[in-house]
Design a protein around this motif. Structure first.
Motif, short mmCIF file in Angstrom:
data_model
loop_
_atom_site.label_atom_id
_atom_site.label_comp_id
_atom_site.label_asym_id
_atom_site.label_seq_id
_atom_site.Cartn_x
_atom_site.Cartn_y
_atom_site.Cartn_z
N VAL A 195 0.83 -1.20 0.00
CA VAL A 195 0.00 0.00 0.00
C VAL A 195 0.87 1.25 0.00
CG1 VAL A 195 -1.79 1.26 1.25
CG2 VAL A 195 -1.83 -1.24 1.17
N VAL A 196 1.95 1.21 0.77
CA VAL A 196 2.86 2.36 0.81
C VAL A 196 3.47 2.61 -0.56
CG1 VAL A 196 4.95 3.28 1.87
CG2 VAL A 196 3.34 1.95 3.24
N GLU A 197 3.93 1.54 -1.22
CA GLU A 197 4.52 1.71 -2.54
C GLU A 197 3.49 2.20 -3.55
OE1 GLU A 197 6.42 -1.85 -3.70
OE2 GLU A 197 7.75 -1.94 -1.96
N PHE A 198 2.24 1.75 -3.42
CA PHE A 198 1.20 2.20 -4.35
C PHE A 198 0.91 3.68 -4.17
CE2 PHE A 198 -3.29 3.18 -4.95
CZ PHE A 198 -3.43 2.91 -6.31
N LEU A 199 0.84 4.13 -2.93
CA LEU A 199 0.57 5.53 -2.68
C LEU A 199 1.72 6.42 -3.15
CD1 LEU A 199 -1.05 5.27 0.85
CD2 LEU A 199 -2.22 5.79 -1.29
N LYS A 200 2.94 5.88 -3.15
CA LYS A 200 4.08 6.67 -3.63
C LYS A 200 4.19 6.65 -5.16
CE LYS A 200 7.06 6.12 0.44
NZ LYS A 200 8.34 5.59 0.96
N ASP A 201 3.99 5.46 -5.73
CA ASP A 201 4.13 5.31 -7.19
C ASP A 201 3.01 4.42 -7.71
OD1 ASP A 201 5.02 5.32 -9.76
OD2 ASP A 201 6.76 4.03 -9.41
N PRO A 202 1.82 4.98 -7.96
CA PRO A 202 0.69 4.14 -8.42
C PRO A 202 0.95 3.50 -9.78
CG PRO A 202 -0.06 6.27 -7.62
CD PRO A 202 1.41 6.36 -7.73
N LYS A 203 1.70 4.15 -10.65
CA LYS A 203 1.91 3.62 -11.99
C LYS A 203 2.72 2.32 -11.98
CE LYS A 203 1.75 8.14 -14.26
NZ LYS A 203 2.48 9.11 -15.13
N LYS A 204 3.47 2.10 -10.94
CA LYS A 204 4.25 0.86 -10.84
C LYS A 204 3.36 -0.36 -10.86
CE LYS A 204 7.45 -1.52 -7.71
NZ LYS A 204 8.21 -1.42 -6.42
N ARG A 248 0.56 -0.09 -14.52
CA ARG A 248 1.06 -0.41 -15.85
C ARG A 248 1.21 -1.92 -16.07
NH1 ARG A 248 5.85 2.47 -14.03
NH2 ARG A 248 7.33 1.02 -13.07
N MET A 249 1.22 -2.68 -15.00
CA MET A 249 1.25 -4.13 -15.10
C MET A 249 -0.14 -4.73 -15.14
SD MET A 249 4.48 -4.85 -15.18
CE MET A 249 4.45 -6.60 -14.87
N GLY A 250 -1.17 -3.88 -15.06
CA GLY A 250 -2.53 -4.37 -15.08
C GLY A 250 -3.07 -4.77 -13.72
N GLY A 251 -2.29 -4.59 -12.68
CA GLY A 251 -2.71 -4.96 -11.34
C GLY A 251 -3.49 -3.84 -10.66
N LYS A 252 -4.27 -4.22 -9.70
CA LYS A 252 -5.07 -3.27 -8.91
C LYS A 252 -4.77 -3.47 -7.44
CE LYS A 252 -8.96 -2.94 -12.13
NZ LYS A 252 -10.44 -3.11 -12.29
N ILE A 253 -4.51 -2.38 -6.78
CA ILE A 253 -4.28 -2.45 -5.34
C ILE A 253 -5.59 -2.74 -4.64
CG2 ILE A 253 -4.72 -0.07 -4.67
CD1 ILE A 253 -1.66 -2.15 -3.61
#
Length: 677
Positions: free
Chosen positions: A207-216, A219-224
């Motif tokens: 969750v921390v990484e998603f909030l910092k860099d959502p495109k990471k 772009r892979m098609g994943g959803k947090i």
């Protein structure tokens, strides 16, 4: 677990609410007081200074010295409203105005005359050199007349209208969200402040990484996950972990309790849910944390009495809102509960709370890490070994460990120490687990009976132990509801219990009753807690664990309350014949271990007597002293105990704590660990 580095260059927060100017408290009260004083002074001056209404001719005569009154000074102002040659003369007189129709009130020296001023009278006034002519100042006169009314209207506005408006806003905000916003500059908590739950931190680090860099991730098609549900016993750090996620990501953190949604009026909770999600969208990216979500997310229509309209509407609104937003907006829901079994199934399905994170009680390594975090603010002595404390506190949560260190610090302060020593932590642990010492006045007979009882527990535990659960301490000092206790600390975290260990626990629980009967030839009610504990273990072995001749069959009944369960009625799971076999199996286990313990104590009778005598003499001995008596027949190492308060028979002890009343049991109540007997 991926390492989360504190990067100094953080991207700025978006859409944060601007800081509004906060006026001083009660400023409108002080302003109202000033207005009242000004208005009162104005009207007081107007009321006290009565002006005499005179005729123009009388004023001219007074100016020429005709009559007993003389004019001190005066002003001639043309009055445009009266037409040509119409004037208003004001001034001050010296002397008493004679009685007459031109006198209005009192002995005032102020006068005013209005009328037509002829040229002859004007010449007479000019000769007196006491009158001056001024042009009319209409705006000053008008302002002097309007100011009091303006002040009065402003006073009414601030005292009444403004208060009514604020009351209206309060009524309109009844359905607003009560979520508290904690920004990154306030109460910041990071993963360094959370210990003992490495697996949970690894999961929320996504969750921390998603909030910092959502495109990471996108772009892979994943959803947090939209929602994360933290499940675990109380005090394990679920709320602290949620705050740490917001602190690491440096995003706004909305915190609210599940009970804040539920109100008496139907529809208020649903309105607050909608407003909370609206605030989250405005402050995205952000975290919304709902603590104790079971207060609003309880299963609908379950249990006795049906459902609750307000709570169910609030839950329906929460379900709809969680379906109505996407994680690309940067809003993530984190909820916490210690009762996931009562939550509605629609709340736990994928798409709402996609992931469940179990924050369990810490193991021995986690407990040591938690102790190190909380020990930063405590001055510890060099003899304090946090590893030993962690080994001696199995089953304690992070909150319990923090309380343990705090109690140790308070105890060291009462003892006038500069640092917290190991003995302070040890005494604090006994206080937290078993209660504070209560120095009761016991006669010799009761004291000996308690000593024999605890010696029986200690001897059996020391004989049966294989080195994994050694005896830690034996005492006949009352703590909590017990008059004495035998504690033992496992050398490692015990995750599974084989049948042999369970039987040893039943045998050790019977040790106090066996010693009483062997020494006194009589029985007392001091072993009632031991009997209940042993019966509970034996019934669980038969009904739940399948450790009897009945085979691996679950014979226990559902004991959930009907107010929380799915079924209102109870069904009979076993027949009468099977119930009789269960009772026989439980009785066989207890009687068999009673005979086993009786054999051990009979063989170790000499050691039993010496342990009891040591307890009578010292009141508290350590586990190593019990082992020395078993091996050498006497205590080799010195017995060091804290001095007891001076007691006088029939008088209460000093600083006696307000504990619960003692029961008639000798053994301490069962705790997670170390376990008293």
């Amino acid at each position: 677990m991926p390492e989360i580095k504190n990067d100094k260059k953080r991207r700025p927060l978006k859409n944060l609410p601007p800081e509004r100017f906060q006026p001083p408290k009660f400023w409108f009260v002080w302003l109202s007081i000033v207005m009242v004083v000004v208005v009162m002074l104005f009207f007081q001056r107007t009321a006290t200074q009565n002006v005499a209404r005179l005729k123009i001719q009388a004023v001219v005569d007074y100016a020429d010295g005709v009559g007993p009154v003389k004019v001190k000074e005066g002003v001639i102002r043309p009055d445009p409203s009266g037409g040509r040659d119409w004037v208003a003369i004001t001034g001050e007189l010296t002397g008493e105005i004679p009685a007459g129709p031109e006198k209005d009130a009192g002995t005032t020296k102020l006068f005013r005359a209005e009328g037509r001023l002829t040229d002859a009278n004007l010449e007479r006034l000019q000769k007196s050199e006491k009158f001056s002519e001024r042009q009319p100042s209409t705006w000053m006169n008008g302002l002097s007349q309007i100011i009091p009314f303006i002040l009065l209207i402003a006073l009414v506005y601030f005292l009444f209208i403004r208060q009514l408006r604020n009351a209206g806003r309060g009524a309109m905000s009844f359905g607003k969200s009560r979520a508290k916003l904690l920004t990154r500059d306030r109460d910041k908590i990071t993963f360094a402040d959370v210990a003992g739950c490495d697996e949970a931190k690894e999961e929320v680090s996504e969750v921390v990484e998603f909030l910092k860099d959502p495109k990471k991730f996108t772009r892979m098609g994943g959803k947090i996950p939209k929602g994360i549900l933290m499940v675990g016993p109380p005090g394990t750090g679920k709320t602290l972990l949620a705050k740490a996620v917001a602190g690491e990501a440096e995003v706004p953190f909305f915190s609210i309790s599940g009970s804040d949604f539920v109100e008496m009026f139907v529809g208020v909770g649903a309105s607050r849910v909608r407003d909370m999600f609206e605030q989250g969208r405005k402050n995205a990216p952000c975290l919304i944390f709902i603590d104790e979500i079971d207060a609003v997310g309880r299963q609908r229509g379950a249990g006795l009495g049906g459902g609750n309209d307000e709570r169910e509407q609030t839950l329906n609104s929460l379900l709809v809102e969680m379906d109505g937003f996407d994680t690309t907006e940067g809003v993530i829901i984190i909820a916490a509960t210690n009762r996931p079994d009562v939550l509605d199934s629609a709340l736990l399905r994928p798409g709402r709370f996609d992931r469940q994170i179990h924050v369990d009680l810490p193991d021995i390594v986690g407990r040591e890490q938690i102790l190190r975090v909380h020990a930063r603010k405590i001055s510890l002595s060099d003899d304090v070994d946090l590893g030993v404390i962690a080994r001696g506190t199995p089953g304690l949560s992070g909150a319990d460990l923090a309380n343990l260190l705090n109690e140790g610090a308070l105890l060291a302060a009462r003892r006038n120490k500069k640092r917290v020593e190991m003995i302070d932590i040890d005494d604090a642990r006994d206080k937290v687990l078993f209660g504070r010492e209560r120095r009761r006045v016991m006669d010799d007979a009761e004291k000996k009976l308690v000593a024999w009882h605890e010696a029986g527990h200690a001897i059996i535990q020391a004989v049966l132990d294989d080195g994994t659960v050694p005896v830690h301490k034996v005492t006949i000092i009352p703590r909590g509801q017990s008059l004495g206790s035998t504690t033992y600390i496992p050398t490692k975290d015990i995750l599974t219990r084989p049948k042999k260990k369970l039987l040893d626990q039943v045998c050790m629980a019977m040790g106090g009753r066996i010693a009483e009967k062997l020494v006194t030839g009589d029985l007392s009610n001091g072993a009632y807690g031991d009997i209940k504990h042993a019966t509970k273990i034996a019934r669980a072995m038969v009904c739940d664990y399948g450790m009897s001749d009945l085979g691996p069959i679950a014979l226990g009944q559902d004991q959930d309350t009907v107010f929380l369960g799915r079924d209102i009625t109870r069904s009979q799971h076993v027949s009468e014949a099977t119930a009789q076999r269960i009772d026989d199996a439980v009785s066989e286990i207890i009687t068999g271990q009673y005979a086993r313990g009786e054999k051990i104590i009979t063989e170790k009778r000499e050691a039993l007597d010496k342990v009891a005598q040591a307890l009578i003499e010292h009141e508290t001995i350590e586990g190593k002293h019990v082992m020395e008596i078993l091996k050498h027949g006497e205590i080799k190492s010195p017995v060091i105990n804290a001095p007891a308060p001076a007691r006088v028979a029939g008088k209460p002890a000093e600083n006696k704590p307000a504990d619960r009343p003692a029961t008639d049991g000798f053994g301490g109540s069962t705790a997670p660990a170390p376990n008293p007997a």
